[in-house]
Design an enzyme around this catalytic site. Structure first.
Site, PDB file in Angstrom:
ATOM      1  N   HIS A   1       0.819  -1.218   0.000  1.00 53.60           N
ATOM      2  CA  HIS A   1       0.000   0.000   0.000  1.00 53.60           C
ATOM      3  C   HIS A   1       0.853   1.268   0.000  1.00 53.60           C
ATOM      4  CE1 HIS A   1       0.930   1.028   4.183  1.00 53.60           C
ATOM      5  NE2 HIS A   1       0.830  -0.265   4.444  1.00 53.60           N
TER       6      HIS A   1
ATOM      7  N   GLU B   1      -2.928  -6.865   7.194  1.00 59.30           N
ATOM      8  CA  GLU B   1      -1.662  -6.834   7.908  1.00 59.30           C
ATOM      9  C   GLU B   1      -1.775  -7.662   9.185  1.00 59.30           C
ATOM     10  OE1 GLU B   1       1.326  -6.961   8.077  1.00 59.30           O
ATOM     11  OE2 GLU B   1       2.000  -4.923   7.617  1.00 59.30           O
TER      12      GLU B   1
END
Length: 246
Positions: free
Chosen positions: A29, A104
């Site tokens: 990201h 994550e």
């Protein structure tokens, strides 16, 4: 693999994938303010910074100019990954598919804290996390092997569903690092201790999954060529040289 900028070899992906292969663009990201602060994000929803949004737009343009048809776009459902995937989808005419397995690591009680604050509250635990990465559980959160199992399990299903196709997968630093350690057969603790497979914000790693051989090979690793200039690319990599945060 090391945390360095790599230029994709000219036209290396133009002949891929074959009918028994899957081409996977793994993307970390874009930048967030918490990345710069060295604050643990974990599974909290943190927006992209202005720079992160610019990185995502540049990445989307680069992917769209590769001359490869993208058949699917998958993303972690966390905001920073999804907002990185949205401009990609706009360029290649795909709706990002949100996948919880691509999240994550859950950083538990450390989420929202600076690395310095964690060291104050949990003396020596950050170092222990990397030294004993095979079994250390983040307080109230996950272990790295648990992250590795969920991301790798999803990856194996995804490449099977996309034989002969190219896909884009947007995820997070630890999640991607764990996947690469699984695909390469690396020990989890060695991966963390040696800082293998760390990627900069919007870094791109291309994998070619060969279904006949049952292996995924790396075509290029952590490319930041889309960020236009060395200064911007080095800024995207800068946090990798500091104490780890996710």
């Amino acid at each position: 693999m090391s945390s360095t900028i790599q230029m994709p070899p000219a036209m290396i992906v133009s002949t891929f994938p074959g009918p028994a292969e899957t081409l996977v663009f793994l993307v970390r990201h874009g930048q967030t303010e918490w990345n710069l602060e060295r604050r643990f994000q974990g599974q909290l929803d943190v927006p992209l910074s202005d720079e992160g949004r610019t990185q995502a737009e540049l990445l989307a343009d680069w992917l769209n100019n590769q001359g490869i048809e993208i058949f699917a776009l998958y993303t972690s459902d966390l905001l920073r990954a999804y907002d990185t995937a949205v401009p990609i989808g706009e360029r290649v005419n795909l709706v990002p598919q949100r996948v919880v397995a691509l999240r994550e690591i859950h950083a538990g009680d450390w989420q929202g804290s600076l690395t310095t604050e964690i060291e104050d509250r949990y003396p020596g635990q950050l170092a222990r996390w990397h030294r004993e990465a095979n079994e250390f559980r983040l307080p109230g959160g996950e272990t790295i092997p648990e992250v590795r199992a969920r991301v790798h399990g999803w990856y194996m299903q995804a490449i099977e569903a996309h034989r002969g196709q190219a896909i884009v997968v947007v995820s997070h630093g630890m999640a991607i690092r764990s996947l690469l350690s699984a695909l390469n057969g690396w020990d989890v603790a060695d991966t963390e201790r040696m800082k293998k497979a760390g990627m900069g914000n919007t870094g791109v790693t291309a994998l070619l999954a060969d279904h006949e051989r049952g292996q995924s090979s790396v075509l290029f690793f952590n490319s930041l060529v889309h960020l236009e200039n060395t200064a911007r690319a080095q800024e995207a990599l800068k946090p990798l040289d500091e104490p780890a945060a996710v």
